[in-house]
Design a protein around this motif. Structure first.
Motif, short mmCIF file in Angstrom:
data_model
loop_
_atom_site.label_atom_id
_atom_site.label_comp_id
_atom_site.label_asym_id
_atom_site.label_seq_id
_atom_site.Cartn_x
_atom_site.Cartn_y
_atom_site.Cartn_z
N UNK A 238 -32.15 23.60 84.34
CA UNK A 238 -33.53 23.23 84.66
C UNK A 238 -34.28 24.32 85.40
N UNK A 239 -33.66 25.51 85.48
CA UNK A 239 -34.38 26.67 86.02
C UNK A 239 -34.05 27.05 87.44
N UNK A 240 -33.16 26.32 88.10
CA UNK A 240 -32.80 26.68 89.47
C UNK A 240 -32.00 27.98 89.47
N UNK A 241 -32.22 28.82 90.45
CA UNK A 241 -31.51 30.10 90.53
C UNK A 241 -30.22 29.92 91.32
N UNK A 318 -23.44 38.45 89.89
CA UNK A 318 -24.62 38.06 89.13
C UNK A 318 -24.45 36.81 88.28
N UNK A 319 -23.24 36.52 87.79
CA UNK A 319 -23.11 35.47 86.79
C UNK A 319 -22.54 34.18 87.36
N UNK A 320 -22.45 33.18 86.48
CA UNK A 320 -21.99 31.85 86.87
C UNK A 320 -20.51 31.86 87.26
N UNK A 321 -19.72 32.72 86.62
CA UNK A 321 -18.30 32.79 86.95
C UNK A 321 -18.09 33.16 88.42
N UNK A 322 -18.92 34.07 88.90
CA UNK A 322 -18.83 34.47 90.30
C UNK A 322 -19.15 33.29 91.21
N UNK A 323 -20.11 32.45 90.82
CA UNK A 323 -20.45 31.27 91.61
C UNK A 323 -19.28 30.30 91.65
N UNK A 324 -18.64 30.06 90.50
CA UNK A 324 -17.50 29.15 90.45
C UNK A 324 -16.35 29.65 91.32
N UNK A 325 -16.13 30.96 91.31
CA UNK A 325 -15.08 31.55 92.13
C UNK A 325 -15.37 31.35 93.62
N UNK A 326 -16.63 31.55 93.98
CA UNK A 326 -17.03 31.37 95.38
C UNK A 326 -16.84 29.92 95.82
N UNK A 327 -17.20 28.98 94.95
CA UNK A 327 -17.05 27.56 95.28
C UNK A 327 -15.58 27.18 95.40
#
Length: 337
Positions: A238-241, A318-327
Motif C-alpha cells: 500500500x506504499x508504506x516505506x 535496502x531490501x525486504x530481506x534485510x528487514x526480515x533479518x532485522x525483525x
C-alpha cells in the motif's frame, strides 16, 4: 485569537475588517473560512461580491478589487490565498501596497488572508495584522476533537461510547479530514443503531500505519512472525516505506519498554498503563505485554531495530530481506528459531 473564539464571534456576528488565518489543521480552517465569508457577506450575492485571489495575484489587483463597490452597495469579501507578502522574497512595492490597504480598508469590505505556512513574524504585513485578527489553526487537542465528535454525532441523532471515540483517534490519528471521512463510514455502518460502540469502529475504520504497527509488534513479541509478515507485506504494497515502518515499530517497542520499567519499580499493570500516553485501552494492552517480557529482552529488540533503522537510512540495507533479518534478530523467540 483561538479558533474557538473566532467561531463564537462568527455566531454572534461580531466581525472585523481584516483577518489572517493559517495553520496545519486545514479542515477546520476551511470550514471556519466559509462560515466567516457567509457572515461577512450578510446575505449579499457571493457571485458578485466575493472575490478570491491565489498566490500569483498582484497587490495592485487586490487593492483595485477592494476599492470596487459591491453590487447594490452590499458587503464585499476578498479572500487572498498564500499571499507572498507574508514571506521572504516578496517585492517591497507589493508589500507596501498591501500594507496601505490593510491600514485604510474601505468600509463594507472584509479582507481575509489565508496561509498554509506560518507567516514570517518579521514582515511588515504580518506585524500589522497582529493588531487585527490572527488565528493559528494548529492541530486540535484530543478534548476538542472529542467535543467535535460528540456534536457531530448529536447532529446525526447518534451518540458515542467513550472508548469508541478513543479507538477512532488511535486508529486514524488527529487529522480532521481523515477523522470526518472515517466517522461518516462509522455512522453509515452503525445504522439502524444509534449508539456507536468500539466494535463498530474496529470493524469499519481504516487504520493508520501506527495503529496497524500496534498489532504487528504484538504478533512479533508473541512469536507469530508469519502473521506479522503478512501485515507488513500489506503495508508495503500500500506504499508504506521500510524506514517508516521500522520507525513505527521502534516507537512501539520504546513504549513497551517504558511500561516494563514502571513495572520494575513495583507498579501494577493498571498504574504502569496510567503513566503511558494514549487511550486507556491501548496503554493497558501495552502494560500487559510488557508484563510478559523481561527488560533485557526488550532492550535487545530495541537495539536490533535501532541498528536496522540506521542501516536503512544510511543506505547499508535496502531490501525486504534485510528487514526480515532485522525483525528475526529483534524478536528472536523459541517458537520461531
Amino acid at each position: 485569537m483561538l479558533y474557538s473564539q473566532l467561531q463564537k464571534e462568527i455566531k454572534q456576528h461580531i466581525l472585523h475588517p481584516v483577518y489572517l488565518l493559517y495553520g496545519e489543521e486545514r479542515f477546520v480552517l476551511l470550514r471556519t473560512l466559509e462560515r466567516l465569508i457567509q457572515a461577512a457577506l450578510d446575505g449579499a450575492d457571493a457571485d458578485w461580491n466575493l472575490v478570491r485571489f491565489d498566490a500569483a495575484a498582484r497587490a495592485e489587483d487586490i487593492v483595485l478589487s477592494a476599492q470596487t463597490l459591491g453590487l447594490f452597495a452590499a458587503n464585499r469579501v476578498i479572500v487572498v490565498q498564500d499571499c507572498p507578502a507574508f514571506y521572504p522574497g516578496c517585492k517591497e512595492s507589493e508589500e507596501k501596497q498591501l500594507l496601505a490597504l490593510v491600514q485604510d480598508l474601505p468600509e463594507q469590505v472584509t479582507l481575509i488572508f489565508v496561509c498554509r505556512k506560518k507567516p514570517d513574524g518579521r514582515k511588515p504585513l504580518t506585524k500589522a495584522l497582529q493588531k487585527q485578527i490572527t488565528v493559528d489553526f494548529a492541530p486540535l487537542a484530543e478534548p476538542d476533537i472529542h467535543a467535535w465528535l460528540r456534536g457531530y454525532a448529536k447532529q446525526n441523532g447518534l451518540s458515542w461510547q467513550p472508548e469508541a471515540m478513543e479507538r477512532l483517534l488511535f486508529y486514524v490519528g488527529r487529522d480532521m479530514q481523515t477523522i470526518v471521512s472515517e466517522t461518516d463510514k462509522v455512522f453509515a455502518y452503525a445504522y439502524p443503531h444509534t449508539d456507536i460502540t468500539p466494535a463498530m469502529v474496529e470493524t469499519i475504520v481504516t487504520q493508520s500505519t501506527e495503529a496497524k504497527t500496534f498489532d504487528i509488534v504484538d504478533d512479533l513479541f508473541s512469536g507469530h512472525l508469519a502473521q506479522a509478515q503478512m501485515q507488513i507485506d500489506l503495508l508495503l504494497r500500500n506504499g508504506e516505506s521500510i524506514p517508516a515502518l521500522i520507525g513505527a515499530i521502534v516507537y512501539r517497542i520504546r513504549t513497551v519498554l517504558e511500561a516494563r520499567q514502571w513495572l520494575e519499580q513495583g507498579l501494577s499493570v493498571k498504574s504502569a498503563a496510567a503513566k503511558l500516553k494514549g487511550p486507556r485501552f491501548a496503554t493497558e494492552r501495552t502494560a500487559r505485554l510488557a508484563q510478559k517480557w523481561p527488560l533485557p529482552r526488550l532492550e535487545r529488540a530495541l537495539c536490533a531495530l535501532a541498528e536496522a533503522d540506521f542501516s536503512f537510512k544510511s543506505g547499508q540495507m535496502r531490501d525486504r530481506t534485510a528487514l526480515d533479518t532485522a525483525l528475526a534478530r529483534a524478536f528472536k523467540h523459541e517458537e520461531i528459531i
